[in-house]
Every structure is written in structure tokens, then in C-alpha cells.
Scaffold this motif. Sequence first.
Motif, PDB file in Angstrom:
ATOM      1  N   LEU A   1       0.824  -1.208   0.000  1.00  0.00           N
ATOM      2  CA  LEU A   1       0.000   0.000   0.000  1.00  0.00           C
ATOM      3  C   LEU A   1       0.860   1.260   0.000  1.00  0.00           C
ATOM      4  CD1 LEU A   1      -2.802  -1.015   2.548  1.00  0.00           C
ATOM      5  CD2 LEU A   1      -2.982  -0.902   0.051  1.00  0.00           C
ATOM      6  N   LYS A   2       1.985   1.188   0.684  1.00  0.00           N
ATOM      7  CA  LYS A   2       2.890   2.346   0.709  1.00  0.00           C
ATOM      8  C   LYS A   2       3.453   2.612  -0.687  1.00  0.00           C
ATOM      9  CE  LYS A   2       6.934   4.197   3.124  1.00  0.00           C
ATOM     10  NZ  LYS A   2       7.967   3.923   4.167  1.00  0.00           N
ATOM     11  N   GLN A   3       3.799   1.548  -1.409  1.00  0.00           N
ATOM     12  CA  GLN A   3       4.310   1.726  -2.768  1.00  0.00           C
ATOM     13  C   GLN A   3       3.218   2.213  -3.710  1.00  0.00           C
ATOM     14  OE1 GLN A   3       7.278  -0.882  -4.486  1.00  0.00           O
ATOM     15  NE2 GLN A   3       7.141  -2.238  -2.698  1.00  0.00           N
ATOM     16  N   ILE A   4       1.990   1.778  -3.482  1.00  0.00           N
ATOM     17  CA  ILE A   4       0.868   2.257  -4.293  1.00  0.00           C
ATOM     18  C   ILE A   4       0.662   3.752  -4.081  1.00  0.00           C
ATOM     19  CG2 ILE A   4      -1.631   2.156  -4.531  1.00  0.00           C
ATOM     20  CD1 ILE A   4      -1.461  -0.848  -4.140  1.00  0.00           C
ATOM     21  N   SER A   5       0.731   4.194  -2.836  1.00  0.00           N
ATOM     22  CA  SER A   5       0.570   5.625  -2.549  1.00  0.00           C
ATOM     23  C   SER A   5       1.645   6.455  -3.231  1.00  0.00           C
ATOM     24  CB  SER A   5       0.604   5.859  -1.035  1.00  0.00           C
ATOM     25  OG  SER A   5      -0.467   5.191  -0.392  1.00  0.00           O
ATOM     26  N   ALA A   6       2.873   5.876  -3.350  1.00  0.00           N
ATOM     27  CA  ALA A   6       3.977   6.611  -3.972  1.00  0.00           C
ATOM     28  C   ALA A   6       3.814   6.729  -5.481  1.00  0.00           C
ATOM     29  CB  ALA A   6       5.303   5.934  -3.656  1.00  0.00           C
ATOM     30  N   MET A   7       2.873   5.995  -6.070  1.00  0.00           N
ATOM     31  CA  MET A   7       2.662   6.066  -7.519  1.00  0.00           C
ATOM     32  C   MET A   7       1.757   7.219  -7.915  1.00  0.00           C
ATOM     33  SD  MET A   7       2.226   2.039  -8.547  1.00  0.00           S
ATOM     34  CE  MET A   7       2.128   2.424 -10.291  1.00  0.00           C
ATOM     35  N   VAL A   8       1.070   7.816  -6.953  1.00  0.00           N
ATOM     36  CA  VAL A   8       0.121   8.891  -7.222  1.00  0.00           C
ATOM     37  C   VAL A   8       0.700  10.210  -6.722  1.00  0.00           C
ATOM     38  CG1 VAL A   8      -2.240   9.700  -6.899  1.00  0.00           C
ATOM     39  CG2 VAL A   8      -1.762   7.247  -6.973  1.00  0.00           C
ATOM     40  N   SER A   9       0.497  11.264  -7.493  1.00  0.00           N
ATOM     41  CA  SER A   9       0.989  12.584  -7.101  1.00  0.00           C
ATOM     42  C   SER A   9       0.261  13.086  -5.868  1.00  0.00           C
ATOM     43  CB  SER A   9       0.796  13.578  -8.252  1.00  0.00           C
ATOM     44  OG  SER A   9       1.069  14.892  -7.844  1.00  0.00           O
ATOM     45  N   ASP A  10       0.984  13.838  -5.046  1.00  0.00           N
ATOM     46  CA  ASP A  10       0.362  14.460  -3.872  1.00  0.00           C
ATOM     47  C   ASP A  10      -0.698  15.482  -4.267  1.00  0.00           C
ATOM     48  OD1 ASP A  10       1.935  12.962  -2.184  1.00  0.00           O
ATOM     49  OD2 ASP A  10       3.489  14.502  -1.983  1.00  0.00           O
ATOM     50  N   SER A  11      -0.664  15.945  -5.524  1.00  0.00           N
ATOM     51  CA  SER A  11      -1.680  16.894  -5.969  1.00  0.00           C
ATOM     52  C   SER A  11      -3.060  16.268  -6.062  1.00  0.00           C
ATOM     53  CB  SER A  11      -1.294  17.476  -7.331  1.00  0.00           C
ATOM     54  OG  SER A  11      -1.258  16.452  -8.319  1.00  0.00           O
ATOM     55  N   ALA A  12      -3.139  14.915  -5.979  1.00  0.00           N
ATOM     56  CA  ALA A  12      -4.449  14.255  -6.000  1.00  0.00           C
ATOM     57  C   ALA A  12      -5.300  14.689  -4.819  1.00  0.00           C
ATOM     58  CB  ALA A  12      -4.268  12.741  -5.991  1.00  0.00           C
ATOM     59  N   ARG A  13      -4.647  15.004  -3.718  1.00  0.00           N
ATOM     60  CA  ARG A  13      -5.387  15.487  -2.547  1.00  0.00           C
ATOM     61  C   ARG A  13      -6.186  16.736  -2.895  1.00  0.00           C
ATOM     62  NH1 ARG A  13      -3.926  15.271   2.900  1.00  0.00           N
ATOM     63  NH2 ARG A  13      -1.866  14.482   2.283  1.00  0.00           N
ATOM     64  N   VAL A  14      -5.543  17.676  -3.589  1.00  0.00           N
ATOM     65  CA  VAL A  14      -6.207  18.929  -3.958  1.00  0.00           C
ATOM     66  C   VAL A  14      -7.316  18.670  -4.971  1.00  0.00           C
ATOM     67  CG1 VAL A  14      -5.853  21.231  -4.911  1.00  0.00           C
ATOM     68  CG2 VAL A  14      -4.079  20.191  -3.496  1.00  0.00           C
ATOM     69  N   THR A  15      -7.068  17.756  -5.904  1.00  0.00           N
ATOM     70  CA  THR A  15      -8.077  17.455  -6.924  1.00  0.00           C
ATOM     71  C   THR A  15      -9.350  16.907  -6.296  1.00  0.00           C
ATOM     72  OG1 THR A  15      -6.332  16.991  -8.537  1.00  0.00           O
ATOM     73  CG2 THR A  15      -8.539  16.146  -9.025  1.00  0.00           C
ATOM     74  N   LEU A  16      -9.208  15.930  -5.410  1.00  0.00           N
ATOM     75  CA  LEU A  16     -10.382  15.328  -4.775  1.00  0.00           C
ATOM     76  C   LEU A  16     -11.051  16.307  -3.815  1.00  0.00           C
ATOM     77  CD1 LEU A  16      -8.984  11.746  -4.030  1.00  0.00           C
ATOM     78  CD2 LEU A  16     -10.284  12.537  -6.010  1.00  0.00           C
ATOM     79  N   ARG A  17     -10.255  17.074  -3.099  1.00  0.00           N
ATOM     80  CA  ARG A  17     -10.824  18.053  -2.166  1.00  0.00           C
ATOM     81  C   ARG A  17     -11.658  19.094  -2.891  1.00  0.00           C
ATOM     82  NH1 ARG A  17      -6.557  21.934   0.141  1.00  0.00           N
ATOM     83  NH2 ARG A  17      -7.002  22.827  -1.916  1.00  0.00           N
TER      84      ARG A  17
ATOM     85  N   THR B   1      -9.672  11.553 -12.717  1.00  0.00           N
ATOM     86  CA  THR B   1      -8.336  11.506 -13.321  1.00  0.00           C
ATOM     87  C   THR B   1      -7.385  12.361 -12.491  1.00  0.00           C
ATOM     88  OG1 THR B   1      -9.237  11.223 -15.550  1.00  0.00           O
ATOM     89  CG2 THR B   1      -6.976  12.011 -15.382  1.00  0.00           C
ATOM     90  N   VAL B   2      -6.318  11.738 -12.021  1.00  0.00           N
ATOM     91  CA  VAL B   2      -5.301  12.438 -11.223  1.00  0.00           C
ATOM     92  C   VAL B   2      -3.939  12.208 -11.866  1.00  0.00           C
ATOM     93  CG1 VAL B   2      -6.620  12.244  -9.084  1.00  0.00           C
ATOM     94  CG2 VAL B   2      -4.983  10.458  -9.700  1.00  0.00           C
ATOM     95  N   LEU B   3      -2.957  12.968 -11.415  1.00  0.00           N
ATOM     96  CA  LEU B   3      -1.612  12.868 -11.962  1.00  0.00           C
ATOM     97  C   LEU B   3      -0.844  11.738 -11.286  1.00  0.00           C
ATOM     98  CD1 LEU B   3      -0.595  16.657 -12.071  1.00  0.00           C
ATOM     99  CD2 LEU B   3      -1.555  15.269 -13.909  1.00  0.00           C
ATOM    100  N   ALA B   4      -0.034  11.047 -12.079  1.00  0.00           N
ATOM    101  CA  ALA B   4       0.897  10.079 -11.504  1.00  0.00           C
ATOM    102  C   ALA B   4       2.064  10.828 -10.878  1.00  0.00           C
ATOM    103  CB  ALA B   4       1.380   9.121 -12.590  1.00  0.00           C
ATOM    104  N   SER B   5       2.779  10.168 -10.008  1.00  0.00           N
ATOM    105  CA  SER B   5       3.924  10.802  -9.360  1.00  0.00           C
ATOM    106  C   SER B   5       5.023  11.068 -10.385  1.00  0.00           C
ATOM    107  CB  SER B   5       4.461   9.914  -8.242  1.00  0.00           C
ATOM    108  OG  SER B   5       4.971   8.702  -8.775  1.00  0.00           O
TER     109      SER B   5
END
Length: 440
Positions: A120-136, A153-157
Motif C-alpha cells: 500500500l505504501k508503494q501504491i501511494s507513492a505512484m500517485v501525485s500528492d496533488s491528488a489530494r487537492v483534486t479530490l478536495r 483523473t489524477v496525476l501520476a507521481s
Amino acid sequence: MNEMIKPASGGLVPTAPTRRDIGIRRRYAAERRFRFYGLAAIAFGLAFLFILLWSVVSKGYTAFQQTEITLPIEFSEKVIDPGNKRATDPNVLVTANYPLLMRNALAEKLGVSATDRPALKQISAMVSDSARVTLRDMVAADPSIIGKTVPVTVLASANVDSAFKGQIDLSVAETNRKVSDQQIGWMNQLAEQGVLAKGFNTGLFVNGNSSRPEAAGLGVALVGSLYLMGIVLVLSLPIGVAASIYLEEFAPKNRLTDLIEVNINNLAAVPSIVYGLLGLAVFINFAALPRSAPLVGGLVLTLMTLPTIIIATRAALRAVPPSIRAAALGLGASQMQTIFHHVLPLAMPGILTGTIIGLAHALGETAPLLLIGMVAFVANVPATPLEPSTALPVQIYMWANEAERAFSERTSGAIMVLLAFLIIMNLGAIMLRRRFERRW
């Protein structure tokens, strides 16, 4: 070139070349050498220009594409608002654990157990932190999606983006790269399923600066450069043209005007960083104008551009034949009417060309903007010229100093955007000159 003589025994034999013949041959040889040197110089310059453009384009064209992940995400109320307090406390929707929603959806797509914490930690590292802002932002705009499953649709890391674009050598040992073998396998699996794909990177043109390279953009720099060029155009063109008309048409020829002309020519050669020091001392320290504001940058670049516009405008006015002035004055026109009705329209192509070249020069300047603070980290697009901003060349400078690999791609992409603007401006100058130029 040798002359032939006929001896007594008959037949023709050549005479020895004269000094004139030798001189002509030498001149022709010198001309051929000069042509060769000229062609060699042109070829040498074109070769270096090609190398420069190739190095920029080959590294920067991928910046116009961005790896994206599209998944159906369940906006679980247990994660977003477990206490059902959003009616009384809207901050609950802001502080929710939105990355958890993306991680759960991606883990389900990959078939990873919710108890496998390393995976799960490696999965989280595949997604950009900007996904938080997109979903929010999605929840803030429409709270009714809570409890629903919506495709997002979100950005990959940045590391996954670089690996998917082929910028990371995957043949090296796993310990020597930032993406693991497991992440590479997941990346290929998602690509086959159509979940992970490359799309046009609109964020490069609309996003502000960011510490995350995959989310960083030129939006603030583009708006800041637009403000800068607008201020420079509004101030430098009328001031430069007015000064040129006075010096060329009205000012008496004496030591004072000669001194002014010499100083204008010298100011055109002053290093741009000196104008930055002047702007820092006068506009910020003395006039107390806001630091990092496009207004200050525009004033500094106006001072730097004025000598170029004045010199070009005076040359354009001087190129108008004196017969135009004499004919207008002979028909009873005043000196003002002669200048504004006849001389200035004929000189306008040269004036516009000099102005555009001066603006193009100002657009590429970095040093004076660094000194007045336009190197600040600005994430939000400025609404007015008084708000903090940056500019295209400064943004390139900032990204070039970043340590992360993905910023190198962004730097080359930003250089391509800046070069495109400069080419357009110079082409505009050429077209204006050809459109309005008159040959005498």
C-alpha cells in the motif's frame, strides 16, 4: 591571361605572366577564400544553433505530456466525514484524508490486500500528492458526491511519469532507481488496462509553481510576463517616441544635446543587472512599491528598453527623406503637422520594429527581475500587477536549480515556450516592416 607571341620559326609560345595578371589572380583567390570563410562561418553558426535547439527540444518535448491515472473512486463518507459534521463544520471537508480514497481505489484495481502495508505504501507513492487537492476541490464544489463512486483523473507521481516516458533506465539495479520492480509491474498492468496513460499536459500552462514537478506549471509566469510586457509597452513606446521626436526634430544641436545622445547610446550598453539595482534602490527602497510585483518589474524593464526604442525611432525618423518635410512645409503645414501627419507615419515601420525587438529583449531578461524579488515561490496566479508574481525566464532559472530529475524536463519545456514567444515577436517585427515599409 598570358599573351601569345609568334616566333620566327612559327608556332605560338606563352609569354611570362605580367605583374597585372598576378595581381588579378591574387584578388580572385582572395575573393574565393573570403566566400569560403563566410560560408564556413554561417555553417558553424547554424551547426551550433541546431545543437542548441536539439538539446532543448529533445529534453523538453516530453514536458507537454503528462502521465495520468483514471479510476472510479468511492467518496466514502467514513473517510471524508465519519461524524457527519459537514453541515456545522465545513472544515471537515478540507481536512479529510483524500489520498486514502485514491490509494484504496488503486489497490482494489491492482488486487492488493488492504492489510499489505508495504504494498500500500508503494501504491501511494505512484500517485501525485496533488491528488489530494483534486479530490478536495471536487467535494468542496459538490458535496453531494459523498457516498458515490465517480471516475476521477489524477496525476501520476514524478517518478512514475519519468519511468512511463522512458526517462529512467529500468535495466539498472532496483536499489539504484526511484521506482521499484513491483511499481514497474503495476505500471505496465495499469497501462494495459487503460487506467494509466499519457495526455496533453494542460497543467504546464495553467498551474502555478509547485514543489512537486508533476504539478508545477507556468501559469503564474505567463501572467506575470504578460503584465510586464503590457507595462513596458504602455510606458516605453510613448516616452521613447516623444523623446526621439524632440531630439531629432526640435532640439538644437549643441553640447547639451550631444551629451544626451552619447548617454542614450551608452545606456543601451549598460548591463541589465545595473537596472535591477536601480529598481531596487528607487522603486522598492525609496518609493516603497511592493516587492516581487510585476509593476516594479515593468518599470525596471521600461528603463532598460527606452534607449533601444529611442535609438531605433531616431534612425527611422532620420531615414525619412528631407523632401517630405520640405514639401509639407512648402504647402503651408506647420512643423507639428509635418511631423505627425507625414514624417511619423512614414517612420512607423521602423518604430514598431524597434519597439518589438526591445520588448523581445525585455521578455528574456532575468537579472533585473531577480534583484527586485520576482524569484519568489508563487503558487497563485496574480489578479493585478501589484500582487507577487514571477516571469518566464525567472521560472526557468528557478526550475534549473531544482534537484529533482523531473524538473529538468520542465526547464527545457519552459525554454521552448519562451523561444516560441520570442520567435513570434521577431516574426511580427519582420512582417510589420515588410507590410508598411516604403522604398524611396
